[in-house]
Scaffold this motif. Structure first.
Motif, PDB file in Angstrom:
ATOM      1  N   GLU A  61       2.572   1.283  -0.912  1.00  0.00           N
ATOM      2  CA  GLU A  61       3.782   0.595  -1.368  1.00  0.00           C
ATOM      3  C   GLU A  61       3.797  -0.867  -0.909  1.00  0.00           C
ATOM      4  O   GLU A  61       4.200  -1.757  -1.661  1.00  0.00           O
ATOM      5  N   ARG A  62       3.335  -1.098   0.329  1.00  0.00           N
ATOM      6  CA  ARG A  62       3.359  -2.469   0.858  1.00  0.00           C
ATOM      7  C   ARG A  62       2.389  -3.392   0.136  1.00  0.00           C
ATOM      8  O   ARG A  62       2.648  -4.576  -0.049  1.00  0.00           O
ATOM      9  N   HIS A  63       1.264  -2.865  -0.274  1.00  0.00           N
ATOM     10  CA  HIS A  63       0.196  -3.722  -0.813  1.00  0.00           C
ATOM     11  C   HIS A  63       0.008  -3.534  -2.316  1.00  0.00           C
ATOM     12  O   HIS A  63      -1.075  -3.814  -2.830  1.00  0.00           O
ATOM     13  N   ARG A 109      -8.190  -1.568   5.062  1.00  0.00           N
ATOM     14  CA  ARG A 109      -8.546  -2.986   5.154  1.00  0.00           C
ATOM     15  C   ARG A 109      -7.338  -3.863   4.867  1.00  0.00           C
ATOM     16  O   ARG A 109      -7.162  -4.917   5.490  1.00  0.00           O
ATOM     17  N   LEU A 110      -6.519  -3.475   3.923  1.00  0.00           N
ATOM     18  CA  LEU A 110      -5.339  -4.261   3.604  1.00  0.00           C
ATOM     19  C   LEU A 110      -4.349  -4.282   4.762  1.00  0.00           C
ATOM     20  O   LEU A 110      -3.554  -5.232   4.898  1.00  0.00           O
ATOM     21  N   GLU A 111      -4.382  -3.259   5.599  1.00  0.00           N
ATOM     22  CA  GLU A 111      -3.497  -3.210   6.753  1.00  0.00           C
ATOM     23  C   GLU A 111      -3.961  -4.168   7.854  1.00  0.00           C
ATOM     24  O   GLU A 111      -3.162  -4.573   8.689  1.00  0.00           O
ATOM     25  N   ARG A 112      -5.269  -4.485   7.852  1.00  0.00           N
ATOM     26  CA  ARG A 112      -5.790  -5.408   8.860  1.00  0.00           C
ATOM     27  C   ARG A 112      -5.746  -6.826   8.308  1.00  0.00           C
ATOM     28  O   ARG A 112      -6.280  -7.113   7.239  1.00  0.00           O
ATOM     29  N   GLU A 113      -5.151  -7.718   9.049  1.00  0.00           N
ATOM     30  CA  GLU A 113      -4.891  -9.073   8.546  1.00  0.00           C
ATOM     31  C   GLU A 113      -6.174  -9.807   8.182  1.00  0.00           C
ATOM     32  O   GLU A 113      -6.268 -10.431   7.134  1.00  0.00           O
ATOM     33  N   THR A 114      -7.186  -9.710   9.048  1.00  0.00           N
ATOM     34  CA  THR A 114      -8.432 -10.439   8.794  1.00  0.00           C
ATOM     35  C   THR A 114      -9.134  -9.916   7.548  1.00  0.00           C
ATOM     36  O   THR A 114      -9.591 -10.685   6.687  1.00  0.00           O
ATOM     37  N   ASP A 115      -9.223  -8.600   7.418  1.00  0.00           N
ATOM     38  CA  ASP A 115      -9.918  -8.002   6.277  1.00  0.00           C
ATOM     39  C   ASP A 115      -9.146  -8.148   4.982  1.00  0.00           C
ATOM     40  O   ASP A 115      -9.703  -7.963   3.904  1.00  0.00           O
ATOM     41  N   ALA A 116      -7.828  -8.440   5.080  1.00  0.00           N
ATOM     42  CA  ALA A 116      -7.007  -8.565   3.876  1.00  0.00           C
ATOM     43  C   ALA A 116      -7.071  -9.951   3.255  1.00  0.00           C
ATOM     44  O   ALA A 116      -6.463 -10.191   2.211  1.00  0.00           O
ATOM     45  N   GLU A 117      -7.799 -10.871   3.884  1.00  0.00           N
ATOM     46  CA  GLU A 117      -7.951 -12.201   3.307  1.00  0.00           C
ATOM     47  C   GLU A 117      -8.698 -12.100   1.979  1.00  0.00           C
ATOM     48  O   GLU A 117      -9.592 -11.261   1.820  1.00  0.00           O
ATOM     49  N   PRO A 118      -8.354 -12.957   1.001  1.00  0.00           N
ATOM     50  CA  PRO A 118      -9.029 -12.882  -0.315  1.00  0.00           C
ATOM     51  C   PRO A 118     -10.542 -12.933  -0.226  1.00  0.00           C
ATOM     52  O   PRO A 118     -11.237 -12.158  -0.883  1.00  0.00           O
ATOM     53  N   ALA A 119     -11.087 -13.831   0.602  1.00  0.00           N
ATOM     54  CA  ALA A 119     -12.542 -13.946   0.702  1.00  0.00           C
ATOM     55  C   ALA A 119     -13.159 -12.658   1.238  1.00  0.00           C
ATOM     56  O   ALA A 119     -14.176 -12.171   0.728  1.00  0.00           O
ATOM     57  N   ALA A 120     -12.527 -12.086   2.265  1.00  0.00           N
ATOM     58  CA  ALA A 120     -13.054 -10.849   2.849  1.00  0.00           C
ATOM     59  C   ALA A 120     -12.974  -9.697   1.858  1.00  0.00           C
ATOM     60  O   ALA A 120     -13.905  -8.883   1.748  1.00  0.00           O
TER      61      ALA A 120
END
Length: 622
Positions: free
Chosen positions: A511-513, A556-567
């Motif tokens: 729901e969040r993402h 991954r979407l829950e982790r800020e670093t991994d949720a970056e567009p490039a990542a």
């Protein structure tokens, strides 16, 4: 010559040329007749590879006395009677040509009894005259058919028969294929009075596994992946060997359509496309696959021997098979072998050595190392989570050293001696350790050597590096995905929607993402309970294992670093790409040049080649 109707015996001889190719063809037709008659036990007796005798005995429904003579006539069958029957054939036989064709090129005896008859009757037909003799006989319920002296009246056909061993080998293969099509039937095969095969009937999965192992071998049974998938009236089930279990010959490749054994081009192409380049160069896939669909959607009346069929929706069938097999293969990632340098061939055949052998060390003491290329360190540095790889061996280093010296000499010859040159000129040797002293300026990226058609040795930032070409390609694909990130990735429909059960935490993350998932090209709908259905995904994920990857994506979407567009784009590209078997030098160089403008500080696809410590050990004699 005027137009005329062919005599019955000549017409049967022509038909026999299509139906009776060799003794194995006779066995196939007769055993299929027994299966159509409802037999649960079939015994096959062969003498002299089938040239002398073929006897098929079954416990089926039998043939009545009044129909015995008619059964040996051409175009006589109990399996189809109208055009509608021909459009939805469920039986294995339907042409009504087999018995007439066989009797025209052999001495045929047909003995049968039905449950309603008190005694059995026997019909005999021999050669071209086709005269049928009928007499009473002793026989249990069922049918026994004997074809002796095959091609006795057609010497031209008989001379094309191979040796007894070869002809029986073809018969054995036919029985093996039939054994896999009907697990519920007992099959016994004898040759010259000796029992060769016995496949016991079994309905339980464990019994079916035993028959599969008996036909395909224990190695296939132990490695095969079981599959069963259904979609829009199509069902595909069976066993598929992973690429690591590829065989040297295509001897375990069995396909069936509605219980009928097939060698269909469309089915084979779908299987080959699913495997793609996963198979080794000389390897062959191994599989036992069963396709079931509405009989009205497939035409089996396209080949005299019924080896091929025509699907009304051939594209749908092809894509369905390919998609199912791809999903199965994607769930079995193959471990990548370590990259190892070989000096003579440029291939990696043995693990990287961690220490030099005693012979190498003693040889090092005797030799003076002519090392004219710069001493390469680790250059751009390693991240904290990376460790130094094992050092290369002395022989491996000499091969790379020779290559560097040769390339440097070529650069000098061309007059490219400026500081910006991709390769520096040779430098003076240090008197302390006989190693070259590099200048302060950095060395530009330069491809040097293709290793096992998977890795590229490059000079980069005053260091010698190994570029993983598959990871580098995924990185480049990630950059391309990032360019279209703002507009959103284009969703593409799945042939088979994926149903996933999510726990409470995953549902909250979903729901969040939701906006990010839409931008990634993922479309889904909710089902009953905690289940969701993935209906559309971006191109990189069309053939990926979505049941495993979607929960990972939510994490991954829950982790800020991994949720970056490039990542996220890098991750998507990596999941959608399967490792290639081979790269050419031209492709590797093109990819390396493509990566140069956007090379990150710590490229994830580069691995430093550790040579300094190894050289020190050689020089110091350790």
């Amino acid at each position: 010559m005027p137009i005329q109707i062919l005599p019955a015996r000549l017409a049967n001889q022509i038909a026999a040329g299509e139906v009776v190719e060799r003794p194995a063809s006779v066995v196939k037709e007769l055993v299929e007749n027994s299966l159509d008659a409802g037999a649960t036990r079939i015994e096959i007796d062969i003498e002299k590879g089938g040239a002398k005798l073929i006897r098929i005995r079954d416990n089926g429904c039998g043939i009545g006395k009044d129909e015995l003579t008619l059964a040996l006539s051409r175009h006589a069958t109990s399996k189809v009677s109208t055009l509608e029957d021909l459009e939805q054939i469920l039986s294995l036989g339907f042409r009504g040509e087999a018995l007439a064709s066989i009797s025209s090129v052999s001495r045929l005896t047909l003995t049968s009894r039905t449950a309603e008859q008190s005694e059995a009757w026997q019909a005999m037909a021999e050669g071209r005259d086709m005269a049928v003799k009928l007499q009473p006989a002793s026989h249990p319920q069922g049918t026994t058919l004997e074809a002796s002296d095959l091609f006795f009246n057609t010497p031209a056909r008989r001379k094309f028969m191979r040796t007894e061993k070869t002809e029986f080998g073809h018969i054995d293969e036919v029985i093996r294929r039939i054994a896999l099509s009907r697990f519920d039937v007992d099959l016994v095969l004898r040759h010259n009075g000796k029992q060769v095969r016995q496949y016991r009937a079994g309905r339980l999965p464990s019994q079916q596994d035993k028959r599969l192992a008996a036909v395909c071998g224990p190695a296939f049974m132990n490695s095969a992946l079981k599959l069963d998938s259904e979609h829009h009236g199509l069902r595909l089930w069976g066993w598929l060997a992973p690429p690591s279990a590829a065989r040297a010959q295509p001897d375990v490749q069995y396909t069936y359509v509605n219980g009928r054994m097939m060698r269909d081009k469309l089915l084979n192409h779908a299987v080959r496309q699913a495997y793609g380049d996963r198979l080794p160069a000389e390897g062959h896939a191994a599989f036992v696959l069963y396709l079931a669909l509405d009989a009205r959607e497939v035409d089996v009346n396209v080949h005299p021997a019924k080896h091929e069929v025509r699907f009304h929706q051939s594209r749908l069938v092809h894509d369905f098979i390919c998609q199912v097999l791809l999903q199965v293969l994607e769930q079995q990632p193959q471990p990548e072998p370590p990259l190892r340098v070989n000096t003579d061939t440029g291939e990696l055949e043995q693990p990287l050595e961690t220490t030099a052998s005693a012979a190498d060390r003693s040889a090092t003491r005797r030799e003076s190392i002519s090392y004219q290329a710069p001493r390469h360190g680790y250059g751009g540095g390693l991240s904290a989570r990376e460790s130094r790889p094992s050092a290369v061996s002395r022989g491996e280093w000499q091969g790379i050293d020779g290559l560097l010296t040769t390339v440097a000499a070529e650069q000098n010859t061309a007059g490219q001696k400026t500081a910006s040159s991709p390769l520096p000129t040779p430098y003076p040797v240090s008197s302390t350790h006989d190693t070259a002293v590099p200048p302060a300026e950095s060395i530009s990226g330069q491809p040097l050597l293709l290793i096992k058609e998977r890795g590229l040795v490059v000079l980069y930032r005053q260091g010698l590096w190994l570029c993983d070409l598959d990871r580098a390609r995924a990185y480049a694909d990630g950059l391309a995905l990032l360019e279209v990130w703002q507009q959103g990735l284009t969703p593409q429909p799945l042939l088979l929607p994926i149903r996933l059960a999510l726990d409470v935490k995953q549902q909250a993350a979903l729901e969040r993402h939701q906006p990010q998932l839409q931008k990634l090209g993922l479309e889904l709908k909710t089902a009953a309970g905690d289940t969701i259905i993935l209906t559309r995904v971006p191109q990189p994920l069309r053939h990926a294992d979505l049941a495993r990857l979607f929960p990972e994506l939510l994490a991954r979407l829950e982790r800020e670093t991994d949720a970056e567009p490039a990542a996220l784009c890098q991750w998507l590209a990596a999941q959608g790409r399967s490792a290639r078997q081979r790269w050419t030098m031209a492709e590797a160089i093109a990819l390396w040049q493509q990566l140069q403008p956007d090379m990150p500080d710590e490229p994830p696809f580069l691995q430093p080649v550790a040579i300094e410590q190894q050289l020190d050990r050689w020089i110091n004699g350790d």
